[in-house]
Write a protein that holds these residues in place. Structure first.
Motif, PDB file in Angstrom:
ATOM      1  N   ILE A  27       5.939   5.084   1.605  1.00 35.33           N
ATOM      2  CA  ILE A  27       5.325   3.902   1.005  1.00 35.33           C
ATOM      3  C   ILE A  27       6.181   2.666   1.258  1.00 35.33           C
ATOM      4  O   ILE A  27       5.662   1.580   1.462  1.00 35.33           O
ATOM      5  N   THR A  28       7.486   2.829   1.254  1.00 39.68           N
ATOM      6  CA  THR A  28       8.381   1.768   1.695  1.00 39.68           C
ATOM      7  C   THR A  28       9.051   2.254   2.973  1.00 39.68           C
ATOM      8  O   THR A  28       9.339   3.440   3.123  1.00 39.68           O
ATOM      9  N   PRO A 122      -2.242   6.407   5.925  1.00 38.90           N
ATOM     10  CA  PRO A 122      -3.120   6.251   4.774  1.00 38.90           C
ATOM     11  C   PRO A 122      -2.355   6.293   3.452  1.00 38.90           C
ATOM     12  O   PRO A 122      -1.373   7.007   3.312  1.00 38.90           O
ATOM     13  N   ASN A 123      -2.829   5.504   2.527  1.00 37.78           N
ATOM     14  CA  ASN A 123      -2.371   5.519   1.140  1.00 37.78           C
ATOM     15  C   ASN A 123      -3.607   5.181   0.319  1.00 37.78           C
ATOM     16  O   ASN A 123      -3.802   4.038  -0.093  1.00 37.78           O
ATOM     17  N   GLU A 127      -4.840   1.614  -1.336  1.00 41.19           N
ATOM     18  CA  GLU A 127      -5.961   0.919  -0.693  1.00 41.19           C
ATOM     19  C   GLU A 127      -7.117   0.741  -1.679  1.00 41.19           C
ATOM     20  O   GLU A 127      -7.701  -0.345  -1.769  1.00 41.19           O
ATOM     21  N   LYS A 128      -7.443   1.771  -2.436  1.00 39.33           N
ATOM     22  CA  LYS A 128      -8.519   1.675  -3.444  1.00 39.33           C
ATOM     23  C   LYS A 128      -8.133   0.715  -4.572  1.00 39.33           C
ATOM     24  O   LYS A 128      -8.975  -0.036  -5.069  1.00 39.33           O
ATOM     25  N   PHE A 129      -6.864   0.743  -4.971  1.00 41.38           N
ATOM     26  CA  PHE A 129      -6.377  -0.179  -5.995  1.00 41.38           C
ATOM     27  C   PHE A 129      -6.608  -1.621  -5.554  1.00 41.38           C
ATOM     28  O   PHE A 129      -7.134  -2.447  -6.311  1.00 41.38           O
ATOM     29  N   TRP A 151       5.905   8.470  13.083  1.00 44.54           N
ATOM     30  CA  TRP A 151       5.382   7.110  13.081  1.00 44.54           C
ATOM     31  C   TRP A 151       4.335   6.956  11.996  1.00 44.54           C
ATOM     32  O   TRP A 151       3.589   7.892  11.704  1.00 44.54           O
ATOM     33  N   HIS A 152       4.278   5.755  11.426  1.00 45.37           N
ATOM     34  CA  HIS A 152       3.315   5.459  10.370  1.00 45.37           C
ATOM     35  C   HIS A 152       2.598   4.156  10.683  1.00 45.37           C
ATOM     36  O   HIS A 152       3.218   3.176  11.109  1.00 45.37           O
ATOM     37  N   ASP A 153       1.295   4.156  10.440  1.00 45.22           N
ATOM     38  CA  ASP A 153       0.498   2.940  10.574  1.00 45.22           C
ATOM     39  C   ASP A 153       0.639   2.116   9.295  1.00 45.22           C
ATOM     40  O   ASP A 153       0.959   2.649   8.221  1.00 45.22           O
ATOM     41  N   ILE A 154       0.356   0.825   9.419  1.00 46.63           N
ATOM     42  CA  ILE A 154       0.232  -0.029   8.236  1.00 46.63           C
ATOM     43  C   ILE A 154      -1.105  -0.760   8.317  1.00 46.63           C
ATOM     44  O   ILE A 154      -1.578  -1.085   9.410  1.00 46.63           O
ATOM     45  N   VAL A 155      -1.710  -0.967   7.165  1.00 48.25           N
ATOM     46  CA  VAL A 155      -2.904  -1.798   7.096  1.00 48.25           C
ATOM     47  C   VAL A 155      -2.572  -3.047   6.293  1.00 48.25           C
ATOM     48  O   VAL A 155      -1.714  -3.025   5.409  1.00 48.25           O
ATOM     49  N   TRP A 156      -3.232  -4.116   6.652  1.00 47.22           N
ATOM     50  CA  TRP A 156      -3.118  -5.375   5.919  1.00 47.22           C
ATOM     51  C   TRP A 156      -4.430  -5.620   5.196  1.00 47.22           C
ATOM     52  O   TRP A 156      -5.512  -5.409   5.744  1.00 47.22           O
TER      53      TRP A 156
END
Length: 187
Positions: A27-28, A122-123, A127-129, A151-156
């Motif tokens: 998450i971080t 994904p988180n 994302e729903k929050f 590797w991890h993706d990030i969404v904005w």
């Protein structure tokens, strides 16, 4: 639940919430738990320009949220990136909702126009929050961070909170009156 402005004296409690996220989650993207002195410095630096809030259940800090600059160039000053962390024992109890309601209200008073969330993907919970607060998905950076040997993706995600036809100078958090701040904390 009481929402309050954080102080450097809350550094140890904030660090206790943050450390498990660093040590055992993606998450971080921070690798090492900051020292108490580093966390206190982060709190103090944030409070010069932006709100840094804590949620307390009786005398226990159970969550925190803060805003920071979206980017450093002058034209970006009306945007702010948000961060939120909740004690794992308090997930799903409305702590995050209360923190974000107060945080967003303060940012409106400061004349912030847009707020952004950068979320490891994904988180689904995060994302729903954010969707529940009216944030919209705006993009994905693939393989943006490397942690725990993968590797991890990030969404904005983004949300407009101001009136784009009425752009006012930004008021630093440290320049708000006690009354302005307190009017936002009991929402």
């Amino acid at each position: 639940m009481n929402i309050k402005v954080a102080s450097i004296d809350d550094g140890a409690d904030i660090l206790n919430i943050y450390a498990p996220y660093v040590q055992s989650s993606n998450i971080t993207f921070e690798y090492d738990v900051p020292s108490l002195e580093e966390m206190q410095q982060r709190i103090a630096q944030t409070l010069c320009q932006y709100p840094y809030l804590i949620a307390k259940d009786n005398d226990r800090v159970v969550g925190y949220a803060y805003a920071s600059a979206f980017a450093s160039r002058a034209a970006y000053q009306w945007g702010s990136e948000l961060s939120i962390y909740i004690d794992s024992h308090y997930h799903g109890q409305g702590v995050g909702r209360q923190l974000y309601q107060s945080l967003l209200h303060i940012l409106k008073i400061m004349h912030i126009q847009h707020v952004y969330a950068c979320i490891t993907h994904p988180n689904i919970k995060s994302e729903k929050f954010h969707e529940a607060f009216g944030f919209q998905y705006i993009g994905c950076f693939h393989h943006a961070g490397y942690k725990f040997h993968q590797w991890h993706d990030i969404v904005w995600m983004e949300k407009t909170i101001g009136n784009e036809d009425d752009v006012q100078p930004i008021i630093p958090f440290s320049s708000l009156t006690r009354e302005q701040i307190e009017s936002c904390l009991g929402l």
